[in-house]
Design an enzyme around this catalytic site. Sequence first.
Site, PDB file in Angstrom:
ATOM      1  N   ALA A   1      11.656  -2.450 -62.522  1.00 29.06           N
ATOM      2  CA  ALA A   1      11.979  -1.430 -61.512  1.00 29.06           C
ATOM      3  C   ALA A   1      11.039  -0.239 -61.630  1.00 29.06           C
ATOM      4  CB  ALA A   1      13.423  -0.980 -61.689  1.00 29.06           C
TER       5      ALA A   1
ATOM      6  N   ARG B   1       8.574  -7.178 -36.938  1.00 27.73           N
ATOM      7  CA  ARG B   1       7.475  -6.848 -36.005  1.00 27.73           C
ATOM      8  C   ARG B   1       6.564  -8.048 -35.764  1.00 27.73           C
ATOM      9  NH1 ARG B   1       5.015  -1.801 -38.650  1.00 27.73           N
ATOM     10  NH2 ARG B   1       3.462  -2.218 -37.027  1.00 27.73           N
TER      11      ARG B   1
ATOM     12  N   ALA C   1       0.813  -1.220   0.000  1.00 24.08           N
ATOM     13  CA  ALA C   1       0.000   0.000   0.000  1.00 24.08           C
ATOM     14  C   ALA C   1       0.844   1.266   0.000  1.00 24.08           C
ATOM     15  CB  ALA C   1      -0.922   0.002   1.216  1.00 24.08           C
TER      16      ALA C   1
ATOM     17  N   ARG D   1      10.769   7.180  -1.397  1.00 22.26           N
ATOM     18  CA  ARG D   1      12.198   7.266  -1.715  1.00 22.26           C
ATOM     19  C   ARG D   1      12.517   6.898  -3.163  1.00 22.26           C
ATOM     20  NH1 ARG D   1      13.657   3.849   3.646  1.00 22.26           N
ATOM     21  NH2 ARG D   1      11.474   3.251   3.357  1.00 22.26           N
TER      22      ARG D   1
ATOM     23  N   GLY E   1       1.340   3.054   8.149  1.00 20.26           N
ATOM     24  CA  GLY E   1       2.414   2.167   8.591  1.00 20.26           C
ATOM     25  C   GLY E   1       2.082   0.689   8.411  1.00 20.26           C
TER      26      GLY E   1
HETATM   27  C1  UD1 Z   1      10.351  -2.287   7.012  1.00 22.65           C
HETATM   28  C2  UD1 Z   1      10.454  -2.697   8.492  1.00 22.65           C
HETATM   29  C3  UD1 Z   1      11.932  -2.827   8.842  1.00 22.65           C
HETATM   30  C4  UD1 Z   1      12.608  -3.829   7.933  1.00 22.65           C
HETATM   31  C5  UD1 Z   1      12.366  -3.492   6.462  1.00 22.65           C
HETATM   32  C6  UD1 Z   1      12.827  -4.649   5.590  1.00 22.65           C
HETATM   33  C7  UD1 Z   1       8.549  -1.694   9.610  1.00 22.65           C
HETATM   34  C8  UD1 Z   1       8.088  -0.611  10.537  1.00 22.65           C
HETATM   35  N1  UD1 Z   1       9.830  -1.690   9.303  1.00 22.65           N
HETATM   36  O1  UD1 Z   1      10.923  -1.002   6.898  1.00 22.65           O
HETATM   37  O2  UD1 Z   1      12.070  -3.237  10.196  1.00 22.65           O
HETATM   38  O3  UD1 Z   1      13.988  -3.893   8.207  1.00 22.65           O
HETATM   39  O4  UD1 Z   1      10.983  -3.261   6.194  1.00 22.65           O
HETATM   40  O5  UD1 Z   1      12.764  -4.357   4.224  1.00 22.65           O
HETATM   41  O6  UD1 Z   1       7.747  -2.505   9.190  1.00 22.65           O
HETATM   42  N2  UD1 Z   1       3.405  -0.575   3.463  1.00 22.65           N
HETATM   43  C9  UD1 Z   1       2.030  -0.639   3.502  1.00 22.65           C
HETATM   44  N3  UD1 Z   1       1.335   0.282   4.218  1.00 22.65           N
HETATM   45  C10 UD1 Z   1       1.957   1.261   4.919  1.00 22.65           C
HETATM   46  C11 UD1 Z   1       3.369   1.329   4.886  1.00 22.65           C
HETATM   47  C12 UD1 Z   1       4.066   0.387   4.164  1.00 22.65           C
HETATM   48  O7  UD1 Z   1       1.423  -1.513   2.871  1.00 22.65           O
HETATM   49  O8  UD1 Z   1       1.251   2.068   5.551  1.00 22.65           O
HETATM   50  C13 UD1 Z   1       4.137  -1.561   2.668  1.00 22.65           C
HETATM   51  C14 UD1 Z   1       5.024  -0.921   1.619  1.00 22.65           C
HETATM   52  O9  UD1 Z   1       4.297  -0.783   0.380  1.00 22.65           O
HETATM   53  C15 UD1 Z   1       6.180  -1.900   1.494  1.00 22.65           C
HETATM   54  C16 UD1 Z   1       6.232  -2.560   2.867  1.00 22.65           C
HETATM   55  O10 UD1 Z   1       5.010  -2.276   3.504  1.00 22.65           O
HETATM   56  O11 UD1 Z   1       5.940  -2.874   0.528  1.00 22.65           O
HETATM   57  C17 UD1 Z   1       7.397  -2.041   3.702  1.00 22.65           C
HETATM   58  O12 UD1 Z   1       7.270  -0.654   3.883  1.00 22.65           O
HETATM   59  P1  UD1 Z   1       8.523   0.315   3.912  1.00 22.65           P
HETATM   60  O13 UD1 Z   1       8.042   1.696   4.174  1.00 22.65           O
HETATM   61  O14 UD1 Z   1       9.380   0.087   2.739  1.00 22.65           O
HETATM   62  O15 UD1 Z   1       9.266  -0.197   5.234  1.00 22.65           O
HETATM   63  P2  UD1 Z   1      10.813  -0.060   5.588  1.00 22.65           P
HETATM   64  O16 UD1 Z   1      11.082   1.336   6.027  1.00 22.65           O
HETATM   65  O17 UD1 Z   1      11.645  -0.608   4.504  1.00 22.65           O
HETATM   66 CA    CA Z   2      11.251  -1.284   2.478  1.00 19.55          CA
END
Ligand code: UD1
Ligand code: CA
Length: 446
Positions: free
Chosen positions: A419, A329, A9, A14, A78
């Site tokens: 031709a 193609r 989600a 980044r 989160g």
């Molecule tokens: C997360 C972990 C971290 C771990 C790392 C590994 C947490 C708080 N941290 O950090 O400990 O080392 O992954 O790669 O979980 N997502 C949602 N909804 C949200 C936020 C995120 O579905 O509200 C999904 C993102 O799309 C992504 C995944 O969760 O696919 C991870 O989210 P991301 O923000 O990348 O977490 P990290 O900071 O990498």
């Molecule tokens: Ca991540």
Amino acid sequence: MLAIAILAAGKGTRMKSNLPKVLHSLAGKSIIDRVLSCTQGLRPNRRLIVVGHQANLVKESLKNHKDLDFVLQQPQNGTGHAIQQLSSKLKGFNGELLVLNGDVPLLKEETLSSLLKFHKESSSSVTFLSASLDSPKGYGRVFLDESGLVKEIIEERDCTIEQRKNKLVNAGIYCFNWQQLSDILNLLSRENSQNELYLTDTISLLKKALHYEVDNPIEVKGINDRYQLYECEHYIQEKLKFFWMKRGVSFIDPISCSLSEDSTFGTDVIIEPQTHLRGKCNIGNGCHLGPGSVITNSTLAENVLAIHSFINEAAIGNNTSIGPFAHIRPESNISKNCKIGNFVEIKKSVIGEGTKINHLSYIGDSYLGKSINIGAGTITANFDGKNKYRTTIDDYSKTGANSVLVAPIKIGSHVTIGAGSTISKDIPDKSLVVERSKPTIRTKSD
Ligand code: UD1
Ligand code: CA
């Protein structure tokens, strides 16, 4: 009972992209597709995908997987908040919930199987994948107590300088006992630097938390930015090229080439610099590809030469040579011993054995028999502004330079076209045809 939830989600801030992070692609497949495919063999009872940011795009990209249950997380507060959204869907569910971060694409199915096995045997509340990294930057750090149980996971931005030195990281892949998780899921708080609900905070709230360290840390690499995307692409490419080199494929300059996982090669294939294979290609023994060719979803039989050319959704027979600078193609089928030369474009056409189209031609919606010689600059005029029409040329015919064949048209066998002719009606077998206005020649009076 096993349910799998994939977290997809997040926006992927980044990445600095308009595309959701999980839809960025690695060797032609999206990150989320890769995560999903490593769950296929685990035979889960349910697969849930948490979507939020540009949910429709993510859903659309996965529409071929009919078993998926999409859960909307709005807003995205989160990873813990993401899992809270599953509560109503998993009401009464009694079993394990395997949670995968949607941005960890190099994971292997075997690793997940081992994690599940370890988790069940240890009867823990949660077991998650960990890795020891030389540079753990960006990951949550895993802290253990004296008995080796996991005490807590602390996100890097919430760590003290001392805590950051810990090289044991959380990979973002967890196997929870769902009953136990759902009991504490509402206890998460937002007291952290991102003001989010962290899934990692469930670890210290659960009775028994274990980690399972992976052998090869690359498997748990998460993608947060374009550099990590590149690192994963590089890893996949290196692995593919190494695999095919071991099976008899030569690369002159592998770093400048890219392959897809769904392509296969015979032996004694030579791949020259800046050549790229995409989708599902089957390349036979002795083919010589490049320099500078891009081949997509195509089948090349044996000893095909393709220099500086694009070949897309086509089949090419033995000993045929393509290019330099040819464009083949979709839906083109070129037989053996043909020569398709420079600046030739072929679309949706069948080309018979031994036929030569050597220079500057467009052949579209056509059927050409065998041993035909297409003169330089011959064009099939297949489009009248509204519809496309077919051209047929039978065996052993020849078109002169700069001929225009106005479709629909049928040229018989053993025909010779002079031709510069524009031919707009059918020509019977064994004819010579010239269509040309008489030249007017006058003496110039200065
Ligand atoms: C997360 C972990 C971290 C771990 C790392 C590994 C947490 C708080 N941290 O950090 O400990 O080392 O992954 O790669 O979980 N997502 C949602 N909804 C949200 C936020 C995120 O579905 O509200 C999904 C993102 O799309 C992504 C995944 O969760 O696919 C991870 O989210 P991301 O923000 O990348 O977490 P990290 O900071 O990498
Ligand atoms: Ca991540």
